[in-house]
Motif scaffolding. Structure first.
Motif: not given
Lengths: 346, 287
Positions: A59, A240-242, A245, A248, A288, A291, B101, B105
């Motif tokens: 990550l 950043y983590i987004s 994401f 991913l 979100g 996924l 996810g 969200f």
């Protein structure tokens, strides 16, 4: 082999389409989007090598992407290093940091590894965000130059930049292709499938995991450096983590552990994101759940699902004489599985 | 010296909140072996539900907290049923990605419903008291006291009740628990309910001294992971002790080292721990 020939044909068509794209589509916006997707694809290939083939979820890759981008920015703007020298240094420096992180991180396994890299990613984000003097902090980092000329080649126009990024993508895809079908690639897959078994077979898992991690960081930092020279503005958000994401999502939609996956997934998701522009900050409301549903119901993604479908069809054709018997067996075994599920679910 | 003790008291407050969050996380990990990356989103939802119950529905603080604990607990159950239960036999990569996810969200959801602004939560316990010359708000005392009460209650629940015993049985061996007639599905749901309510409680208690915003769960969840690695993954006493250790090191670090970088302290601790002990502190032998 017929399938191999067919695949070559497909590749040729794809390459021709990619080369002809700027001639076919003259809209600057689409060209921009396409270049950006190519940059994402390179980063996703990096992630795919490690998560898809070696089976470790890192990550921290958004962080490495950001280090690559920021290093290029800082070297060119603050230190006045010539562009291509800075470009190479940015990739090498990030890879070196990745190697150091990997040396420690890879001693941990599964959940610990994911948590460890999540924290490493966050540390990178915090450092970029807080170290105002070097990175510009929350205000961002501006003034990164476009790629410098190489001899007669100039990269000042969007079309030239498109071809430059396409060139790097092709190189990365080619390396991935050679790697995956080599003994090294098979070793990574062996580690993914069972690390204990790989160890028993005499594979040095640590060495292979580290090599895979370092190469994957290298691809990601390459994407980061390209991003910096193409967008020419950086903010701490890219660590950043987004962003992680997003990578991913591209990988999973396309198909984790497949060669076509990063290309298919990135194109599809960026195209869908364009359609969902009106949602802006809320696009995660859609992505979100998509996924999460995908992971539950279709974990192999588009390319992975297609490969499985083809393999099944080939197998069915081979076994046609025995088809009836096999079908009967399948029915029995799936019934048995159903019963087990019912028991645990009760 | 006075500053030191004042910082210890602050550390106690912060540590109480961390411990509560880490407890929920460690319960889910210890029993279901899921590193729930979406736990921070449950924390954030807890803050918003309490805030909404107080400002929009006019509930008193205490009632709002209970409503929030119930609501977020149910959200946790929903998460388990819809996502983690179908994924229980999938490779370990999958539930982690699914959790991310859910996290993103829920964050987008909070931003959509409540906006991206930082909001303050009113508290009826804002008064300042003096104890032996140290100033503390009643809210801070409330945080420490409720955390201790909840920890004791949780301990009694797990050790002294039948349901608690079945939870522990399942933590030890899921198939075995199933064999002796424990309904593992129900225990899994209960675990997620507890985990969600603990997160909601922590958020509701901490929000009056911090703020409520969509990203409020990020740092807390990361620190909670650090705590449960510090305390041994899945260990309940470990989560409590780890929470306080982190709380103290942060409040002391903020005073004596640097306030800007106090959030990094936790991660530096983690990096050091995992460098020395790759399976976490107190890892079981033979793993």
């Amino acid at each position: 082999m017929a399938i191999f020939e067919k695949r070559r044909l497909w590749l040729a068509v794809l390459a021709a389409l990619a080369l002809a794209f700027p001639l076919l589509v003259t809209n600057g916006y689409y060209l921009h989007m396409m270049t950006i997707s190519f940059i994402w694809m390179i980063a996703v290939y990096g992630l795919n090598l490690f998560a898809g083939y070696t089976g470790y979820l890192s990550l921290a890759h958004a962080g490495f992407f950001a280090i690559g981008a920021y290093t290029l920015g800082i070297l060119t703007v603050k230190a006045g290093v010539p562009f291509w020298l800075a470009f190479v240094s940015a990739c090498l420096l990030t890879t070196l940091i990745g190697a150091l992180v990997g040396l420690v991180a890879l001693r941990t396994k599964e959940h610990f590894f994911a948590i460890y890299t999540l924290c490493v990613g966050y540390i990178i984000y915090l450092v970029i965000d807080k170290w105002d003097g070097l990175t510009g902090g929350v205000r961002g980092f501006i003034g990164i130059p476009a790629p410098a000329d190489i001899g007669p080649l100039s990269f000042q126009t969007p079309v030239a930049q498109y071809y430059l990024v396409l060139f790097f993508l092709a190189v990365v895809a080619f390396i991935m292709y050679r790697l995956v079908y080599s003994l090294t690639g098979r070793t990574y897959i062996a580690i993914r499938n069972s690390e204990e078994l790989a160890l028993t077979l005499g594979i040095s898992t640590m060495k292979n995991k580290l090599a895979s991690f370092v190469l994957s960081v290298f691809f990601t930092s390459l994407a980061g450096a390209l991003y910096a020279s193409f967008i020419r503005f950086l903010g701490p958000d890219i660590a950043y983590i987004s962003v992680m994401f997003d990578f991913l999502t591209y990988l999973l939609v396309g198909g984790i552990g497949t060669l076509a996956g990063p290309v298919v997934g990135t194109l599809l998701v960026t195209f869908l994101s364009q359609q969902l522009q009106f949602l802006q900050d809320y696009r995660m409301l859609i992505f979100g759940p998509i996924l999460t549903l995908l992971i539950i119901f279709y974990p192999h993604g588009i390319a992975g699902g297609f490969i499985r479908y083809q393999a099944k069809r080939k197998e069915a054709r081979r076994l046609e004489p025995e088809a009836n018997r096999a079908a009967a067996e399948l029915a029995v075994s799936s019934q048995g599985r159903g019963e087990r599920h019912a028991e645990e679910g009760s | 010296m006075e500053l030191f003790i004042q910082q210890l008291l602050n550390g106690l407050t912060v540590g109480s909140v961390y411990s509560l969050v880490a407890l929920g996380l460690t319960l889910v990990y210890g029993i279901l072996h899921i590193p729930n990356f979406a736990h921070g989103a449950l924390y954030m939802m807890g803050g918003y539900v309490t805030l909404t119950a107080m400002t929009k529905l006019g509930m008193p603080y205490g009632l709002a907290i209970i409503v929030s604990m119930a609501a977020v607990g149910l959200l946790g159950v929903l998460m388990e049923r819809l996502v983690f239960y179908p994924l229980r036999d999938a490779p370990p990569l999958h539930d982690k990605i699914a959790a991310i996810g859910i996290l993103l969200f829920l964050e987008a959801f909070a931003q959509f419903v409540w906006g991206a602004d930082y909001q303050t939560m009113p508290t009826p316990y804002g008064d300042v008291v003096n104890i032996f010359g140290f100033t503390l708000t009643i809210q801070r005392i409330l945080i420490i006291a409720s955390a201790v009460v909840i920890m004791v209650l949780l301990y009694i629940f797990l050790k002294k009740t039948f349901i608690g015993a079945s939870i522990i049985a399942m933590a030890q061996n899921r198939e075995g628990a199933n064999l002796v007639g424990i309904n593992t599905s129900k225990v899994a749901m209960l675990t997620f309910f507890l985990s969600g309510s603990l997160a909601a409680l922590a958020a509701s208690l901490a929000s009056p001294i911090n703020l409520v915003f969509p990203g409020m769960g990020h740092l807390v969840i990361l620190k909670a992971f650090v705590i449960i690695i510090l305390g041994g993954m899945g260990s309940i006493p470990g989560a409590i002790v780890g929470g306080y250790i982190l709380g103290f090191s942060e409040s002391l670090g903020a005073t004596y080292v640097s306030n800007d970088y106090k959030d990094i302290i936790a991660f530096v601790i983690l990096v050091i721990i995992l460098t020395v002990k790759p399976n976490g502190l107190f890892a079981k032998e033979g793993r």
